[in-house]
Design an enzyme around this catalytic site. Structure first.
Site, PDB file in Angstrom:
ATOM      1  N   GLU A  17      -0.652  99.225   9.421  1.00 42.68           N
ATOM      2  CA  GLU A  17       0.118  98.959   8.448  1.00 42.68           C
ATOM      3  C   GLU A  17       0.211 100.361   7.053  1.00 42.68           C
ATOM      4  OE1 GLU A  17      -0.673  95.954   6.386  1.00 42.68           O
ATOM      5  OE2 GLU A  17      -2.829  96.574   6.053  1.00 42.68           O
ATOM      6  N   ASN A  57     -16.666  94.941   2.140  1.00 46.75           N
ATOM      7  CA  ASN A  57     -16.986  96.097   1.611  1.00 46.75           C
ATOM      8  C   ASN A  57     -17.392  95.288   0.046  1.00 46.75           C
ATOM      9  OD1 ASN A  57     -17.388  97.849   3.182  1.00 46.75           O
ATOM     10  ND2 ASN A  57     -16.049  98.117   4.295  1.00 46.75           N
ATOM     11  N   ASP A  91     -11.152  93.482   9.516  1.00 46.24           N
ATOM     12  CA  ASP A  91     -10.799  94.329   9.594  1.00 46.24           C
ATOM     13  C   ASP A  91     -12.132  95.313  10.278  1.00 46.24           C
ATOM     14  OD1 ASP A  91      -8.471  94.931   7.930  1.00 46.24           O
ATOM     15  OD2 ASP A  91      -9.547  94.687   6.000  1.00 46.24           O
ATOM     16  N   THR A 141     -14.842  90.314   7.561  1.00 45.76           N
ATOM     17  CA  THR A 141     -13.645  90.318   7.541  1.00 45.76           C
ATOM     18  C   THR A 141     -12.985  90.752   8.812  1.00 45.76           C
ATOM     19  OG1 THR A 141     -12.202  92.833   6.567  1.00 45.76           O
ATOM     20  CG2 THR A 141     -14.446  92.712   7.215  1.00 45.76           C
ATOM     21  N   ARG A 198      -4.572  86.814  10.345  1.00 46.57           N
ATOM     22  CA  ARG A 198      -6.266  86.231   9.750  1.00 46.57           C
ATOM     23  C   ARG A 198      -6.284  84.767   9.576  1.00 46.57           C
ATOM     24  NH1 ARG A 198      -4.958  88.945   3.538  1.00 46.57           N
ATOM     25  NH2 ARG A 198      -3.529  87.157   3.102  1.00 46.57           N
TER      26      ARG A 198
END
Length: 416
Positions: A248, A115, A145, A143, A305
């Protein structure tokens, strides 16, 4: 004499296990399309402001190097979390950046990131249009995410999900082996500030040989401590080992992060993101006191990751694909755009690249749909699993040397 056509590429934000496959896609396609030089920014746009860059032909010498690069985790060129100011706030930074680009005869600027990186592409392309500069600016999605808008999914997510699913199975197996004549609760903490895509991937562990985690909590739904405690106590009456996956970034109804209930860092990055840590540790301590049994906290942390040994072939191939598609888009005149992945079909799984205006993507956040979570918010649905399963398929074996994976490493002696 023909005008030089050079390209520069950078990496930004949190790394992934396949971010370098996108870099390899950019490099290979740029060379095939006749670009004279392919430069790499060292530590993204922040490094470029200090004129830190490398000619990638001094680093990549063969097809074997490209294959090694595709299998190398983290950001080969180095990353940054640097927020460009708004154009009206500091034009000097933009003039400096474009002065460097013009000195290097840059035709195309490609940024691999999430982003915040797409915000950089938006601002640079806007400045170029505003001032009549000719460079083209293209974003490449990256990403773990999976929270970028308009793309079906993001490179990096599939491999992280594969690692989380496999590791969750191993954590469950380990926990079951330790619970002879005693009760135990295991809390797994998985990355995800506002979007629960990664935490939901723990449900992949539910297979023929594994029950999967007992509870999964995503940050999209407010976390209720009392309801959570009641669910755990009920589970303990039925089984000896309880395994729970939490993001988290889970928050209470009042907006406080659960990790803030315990000790937490006050560190905030350049984009205003608070560092989140200790969610699992806090909940494990809380449950130990309330349930009177052994508890433990497991943080997957950066392993999720950087585990290139567990990379999905689908993910590596698509990361390479979007890197190449960015070069093609720029070569055909696009600018101020981001390459996206469009899902064509689920069975068999097929995907293709598309391209969208970065203004529709920058600073937008894609969350897990509410109907992909159970009514009480303690698990994900089959729709979520069906979405994610194709993205973890296939393996991409590391190139092994003396029993360990070989990576391609930047040679800093050849920066220019």
């Amino acid at each position: 004499m023909a005008k030089k056509r050079n390209i520069i590429v950078g990496q930004s934000g949190g790394p992934t296990s396949v971010i370098n496959s996108s870099l390899a896609g950019v490099y290979k396609n740029a060379i095939e399309r006749g670009f004279d030089k392919v430069y790499g920014m060292l530590h993204g746009v922040q490094g470029l402001l200090d004129e830190q860059y490398v000619d990638l032909s001094t680093q990549i010498h063969s097809e074997l190097d490209i294959e090694l690069l595709k299998r190398t985790p983290s950001a080969f060129l180095g990353s940054c979390r640097y927020k460009l100011p708004e154009i009206h706030e500091d034009r000097d930074i933009y003039e400096k950046l474009f002065g460097i680009l013009n000195k290097l005869s840059i035709d195309t600027f490609i940024y691999i990131g999430g982003n915040d990186s797409m915000d950089t592409i938006k601002k640079l392309s806007d400045y170029a249009i505003l001032t009549g500069q000719k460079q083209k600016f293209i974003g490449v999605p990256k990403t773990i995410d999976n929270d970028l808008a308009l793309t079906d999914h993001t490179p990096g997510f599939g491999s992280a999900a594969k690692y989380i699913g496999a590791s969750t199975k191993e954590v469950i197996r380990d926990a079951e082996g330790l619970t002879y004549k005693k009760k135990m609760i295991t809390i797994m903490e998985i990355m995800g500030r506002n979007a629960g895509w990664l935490t939901g991937a723990a449900a992949l562990a539910k297979t023929e040989d594994c029950e999967g985690p007992d509870l999964i909590y995503l940050p999209e739904i407010p976390f209720d401590v009392e309801k959570f405690l009641a669910k755990v106590k009920d589970l303990l009456t039925k089984k000896d080992s309880v395994v729970i996956a939490v993001s988290e970034g889970i928050k209470l109804a009042d907006g406080r992060y659960v990790c803030e209930l315990g000790s937490s860092s006050d560190y905030v990055d350049n984009f205003g993101h608070k560092q989140l840590q200790g969610t699992a540790a806090y909940l494990a301590n809380f449950l130990a006191g309330e349930c009177g049994c052994k508890t433990r906290a497991v943080e997957f942390s950066t392993l999720q990751r950087s585990a290139s040994h567990m990379a999905s072939r689908t993910d590596i191939d698509e990361a390479f694909m979007v890197g190449g598609a960015a070069v093609k888009a720029a070569d055909e005149g696009d600018t101020g755009k981001m390459v996206v992945i469009d899902r064509v079909s689920d069975d068999p799984y097929m995907a293709k690249t598309g391209i969208y205006d970065v203004h529709r993507i920058a600073n937008e956040e894609k969350l897990v749909p509410r109907n992909w979570m159970t009514r009480d918010g303690s698990y994900v649905t089959e729709d979520f699993i069906d979405y994610i399963k194709p993205l973890i398929q296939g393996d991409y074996q590391p190139i092994m040397v003396n029993g360990l994976p070989r990576h391609l490493v930047l040679n800093m002696k050849k920066k220019r």
